[in-house]
Design a protein around this motif. Structure first.
Motif, PDB file in Angstrom:
ATOM      1  N   MET A   1       0.838  -1.193   0.000  1.00 22.29           N
ATOM      2  CA  MET A   1       0.000   0.000   0.000  1.00 22.29           C
ATOM      3  C   MET A   1       0.873   1.243   0.000  1.00 22.29           C
ATOM      4  N   LYS A   2       0.603   2.148  -0.934  1.00 24.46           N
ATOM      5  CA  LYS A   2       1.456   3.308  -1.077  1.00 24.46           C
ATOM      6  C   LYS A   2       1.012   4.398  -0.122  1.00 24.46           C
ATOM      7  N   THR A   3       1.895   5.383   0.099  1.00 27.27           N
ATOM      8  CA  THR A   3       1.593   6.438   1.058  1.00 27.27           C
ATOM      9  C   THR A   3       1.616   7.814   0.409  1.00 27.27           C
ATOM     10  N   SER A   4       1.434   7.892  -0.917  1.00 28.34           N
ATOM     11  CA  SER A   4       1.464   9.169  -1.617  1.00 28.34           C
ATOM     12  C   SER A   4       0.352  10.084  -1.118  1.00 28.34           C
ATOM     13  N   ARG A   5       0.663  11.359  -0.967  1.00 31.21           N
ATOM     14  CA  ARG A   5      -0.347  12.343  -0.593  1.00 31.21           C
ATOM     15  C   ARG A   5      -0.407  13.453  -1.625  1.00 31.21           C
ATOM     16  N   GLU A 176      -5.593  -8.825   4.338  1.00 30.74           N
ATOM     17  CA  GLU A 176      -4.245  -8.250   4.430  1.00 30.74           C
ATOM     18  C   GLU A 176      -3.284  -8.869   3.422  1.00 30.74           C
ATOM     19  N   ASP A 177      -3.748  -8.921   2.185  1.00 26.12           N
ATOM     20  CA  ASP A 177      -2.885  -9.459   1.119  1.00 26.12           C
ATOM     21  C   ASP A 177      -1.862  -8.445   0.644  1.00 26.12           C
ATOM     22  N   TRP A 178      -1.920  -7.198   1.179  1.00 29.14           N
ATOM     23  CA  TRP A 178      -0.901  -6.214   0.778  1.00 29.14           C
ATOM     24  C   TRP A 178       0.474  -6.567   1.350  1.00 29.14           C
ATOM     25  N   VAL A 179       0.525  -7.452   2.321  1.00 27.74           N
ATOM     26  CA  VAL A 179       1.789  -8.036   2.774  1.00 27.74           C
ATOM     27  C   VAL A 179       1.675  -9.531   2.506  1.00 27.74           C
ATOM     28  N   ASP A 184      -1.482 -20.219   0.759  1.00 27.67           N
ATOM     29  CA  ASP A 184      -2.231 -21.050   1.706  1.00 27.67           C
ATOM     30  C   ASP A 184      -2.828 -20.205   2.824  1.00 27.67           C
ATOM     31  N   GLU A 185      -2.065 -19.243   3.310  1.00 22.53           N
ATOM     32  CA  GLU A 185      -2.555 -18.402   4.392  1.00 22.53           C
ATOM     33  C   GLU A 185      -3.689 -17.501   3.913  1.00 22.53           C
ATOM     34  N   LEU A 186      -3.588 -16.974   2.703  1.00 25.70           N
ATOM     35  CA  LEU A 186      -4.673 -16.153   2.171  1.00 25.70           C
ATOM     36  C   LEU A 186      -5.952 -16.968   2.029  1.00 25.70           C
ATOM     37  N   VAL A 187      -5.818 -18.180   1.540  1.00 29.17           N
ATOM     38  CA  VAL A 187      -6.985 -19.055   1.403  1.00 29.17           C
ATOM     39  C   VAL A 187      -7.610 -19.296   2.778  1.00 29.17           C
ATOM     40  N   ARG A 188      -6.774 -19.568   3.768  1.00 24.43           N
ATOM     41  CA  ARG A 188      -7.285 -19.816   5.115  1.00 24.43           C
ATOM     42  C   ARG A 188      -8.007 -18.591   5.655  1.00 24.43           C
ATOM     43  N   ARG A 189      -7.430 -17.414   5.474  1.00 22.54           N
ATOM     44  CA  ARG A 189      -8.041 -16.202   6.003  1.00 22.54           C
ATOM     45  C   ARG A 189      -9.414 -15.943   5.384  1.00 22.54           C
ATOM     46  N   VAL A 190      -9.539 -16.199   4.088  1.00 28.81           N
ATOM     47  CA  VAL A 190     -10.833 -15.989   3.449  1.00 28.81           C
ATOM     48  C   VAL A 190     -11.843 -17.016   3.935  1.00 28.81           C
ATOM     49  N   GLU A 191     -11.471 -18.280   3.895  1.00 30.81           N
ATOM     50  CA  GLU A 191     -12.426 -19.333   4.231  1.00 30.81           C
ATOM     51  C   GLU A 191     -12.848 -19.292   5.697  1.00 30.81           C
ATOM     52  N   GLU A 192     -11.936 -18.915   6.583  1.00 32.04           N
ATOM     53  CA  GLU A 192     -12.286 -18.844   8.001  1.00 32.04           C
ATOM     54  C   GLU A 192     -12.944 -17.514   8.371  1.00 32.04           C
ATOM     55  N   ALA A 198     -20.644 -11.099   3.276  1.00 31.82           N
ATOM     56  CA  ALA A 198     -19.311 -10.505   3.404  1.00 31.82           C
ATOM     57  C   ALA A 198     -18.894  -9.738   2.150  1.00 31.82           C
ATOM     58  N   VAL A 199     -18.262  -8.604   2.370  1.00 31.48           N
ATOM     59  CA  VAL A 199     -17.544  -7.879   1.311  1.00 31.48           C
ATOM     60  C   VAL A 199     -16.060  -8.053   1.618  1.00 31.48           C
ATOM     61  N   VAL A 200     -15.346  -8.719   0.720  1.00 29.53           N
ATOM     62  CA  VAL A 200     -13.957  -9.096   0.957  1.00 29.53           C
ATOM     63  C   VAL A 200     -13.034  -8.099   0.266  1.00 29.53           C
ATOM     64  N   LEU A 201     -12.097  -7.549   1.031  1.00 31.30           N
ATOM     65  CA  LEU A 201     -11.105  -6.607   0.502  1.00 31.30           C
ATOM     66  C   LEU A 201      -9.858  -7.372   0.079  1.00 31.30           C
ATOM     67  N   LEU A 202      -9.549  -7.293  -1.228  1.00 30.69           N
ATOM     68  CA  LEU A 202      -8.349  -7.890  -1.816  1.00 30.69           C
ATOM     69  C   LEU A 202      -7.695  -6.833  -2.701  1.00 30.69           C
ATOM     70  N   HIS A 203      -6.532  -7.163  -3.254  1.00 31.83           N
ATOM     71  CA  HIS A 203      -5.798  -6.215  -4.094  1.00 31.83           C
ATOM     72  C   HIS A 203      -5.311  -6.892  -5.371  1.00 31.83           C
ATOM     73  N   ASP A 204      -5.468  -6.161  -6.486  1.00 27.53           N
ATOM     74  CA  ASP A 204      -4.853  -6.619  -7.731  1.00 27.53           C
ATOM     75  C   ASP A 204      -3.726  -5.681  -8.153  1.00 27.53           C
ATOM     76  N   GLY A 205      -3.478  -4.633  -7.371  1.00 27.60           N
ATOM     77  CA  GLY A 205      -2.411  -3.691  -7.667  1.00 27.60           C
ATOM     78  C   GLY A 205      -1.655  -3.314  -6.412  1.00 27.60           C
ATOM     79  N   GLY A 206      -0.664  -2.440  -6.572  1.00 25.22           N
ATOM     80  CA  GLY A 206       0.127  -1.971  -5.446  1.00 25.22           C
ATOM     81  C   GLY A 206       1.308  -2.846  -5.098  1.00 25.22           C
ATOM     82  N   GLY A 207       1.624  -3.816  -5.912  1.00 21.77           N
ATOM     83  CA  GLY A 207       2.737  -4.726  -5.635  1.00 21.77           C
ATOM     84  C   GLY A 207       2.511  -6.054  -6.324  1.00 21.77           C
ATOM     85  N   ASP A 208       3.291  -7.034  -5.945  1.00 18.99           N
ATOM     86  CA  ASP A 208       3.148  -8.383  -6.495  1.00 18.99           C
ATOM     87  C   ASP A 208       1.897  -9.021  -5.904  1.00 18.99           C
ATOM     88  N   ARG A 209       0.887  -9.255  -6.737  1.00 16.59           N
ATOM     89  CA  ARG A 209      -0.372  -9.819  -6.266  1.00 16.59           C
ATOM     90  C   ARG A 209      -0.596 -11.236  -6.810  1.00 16.59           C
TER      91      ARG A 209
END
Length: 237
Positions: A1-5, A176-179, A184-192, A198-209
């Protein structure tokens, strides 16, 4: 996640503010993709609740991962919300067009991913209008029914977004896929973590996704087999 202002300044700010004043006098229902008046309430659930879930993706488009993510979503016939960053749309307009062409819903995610928490209404309005213009330059007459504040730092933005016909869009599950913690951990976090509506927050940008893409490819069929249905967030707060 970038911090540009980075903020809009000078003549461009004046032009956008003038445009914003004329737009704010128009009923919200006149904006593309807005069948009724938006509200300042932050939406964080699907329309009907139950075993429904909405996938949302921030900070793109990203040429490294967004096309592969789109392939996954098309293969599984899932429609998602893409919260587009204006400067990224300007860099990759073809991907933005593909997102819209394949039936996904567009969301304004600011121009430069700046923290709007202490911005004035005028600064927020200028940024949102600039972002809408960037999106519609790539995707003419695009429907942009949602706005999501970078970092969830809303400040005065919900009211401004609603005035412009966009419903503020939050989330109920952030994995928290921005880190990247591993697929496997991402799958666990979503499924649990997923719950009714639910509205799930994920990222397709801002780094290696790439881990996010791999996790979505696994999670979608697994949730479907468990009786979950993929839909969109509620349209009004």
């Amino acid at each position: 996640m970038k911090t540009s202002r980075r903020r809009v300044r000078g003549p461009l700010l004046a032009v956008l503010l003038t445009l914003g004043l004329s737009l704010s006098a128009t009923p919200a229902s006149a904006f593309p993709g807005s069948p009724g008046p938006a509200t300042p309430d932050i939406v964080d659930s699907t329309e009907h609740g139950g075993r429904t879930v909405a996938l949302t993706f921030d900070d793109g488009p990203n040429p490294e991962d967004t096309p592969e993510l789109l392939d996954v979503l098309r293969r599984h016939r899932v429609r998602a919300v893409f919260c587009l960053q204006g400067d990224q749309v300007q860099r990759h307009p073809g991907i933005a067009r593909r997102i819209a062409r394949e039936g996904h819903t567009l969301c304004n995610h600011s121009m430069y991913h700046g923290d709007m928490g202490d911005w004035s209404e005028e600064e927020i309005r200028a940024d949102l209008l600039e972002t809408d213009a960037a999106i519609r330059e790539a995707v003419p007459f695009a429907r942009i029914p949602y706005f999501r504040a970078p970092y969830g730092s809303w400040g005065r933005s919900p009211g401004v977004a609603a005035d412009l016909g966009m419903q503020p869009l939050g989330w109920s599950l952030a994995v928290e896929d921005w880190v990247p913690p591993g697929t496997d951990e991402l799958v666990r976090r979503v499924e649990e973590g997923v719950g009714p509506g639910a509205v799930v927050l994920l990222h397709d940008g801002g780094g290696d996704r790439s881990q996010t893409v791999e996790a979505v490819a696994r999670v979608v069929p697994e949730l479907r087999s468990a009786g979950w249905r993929f839909t969109l967030p509620a349209r009004r707060g």
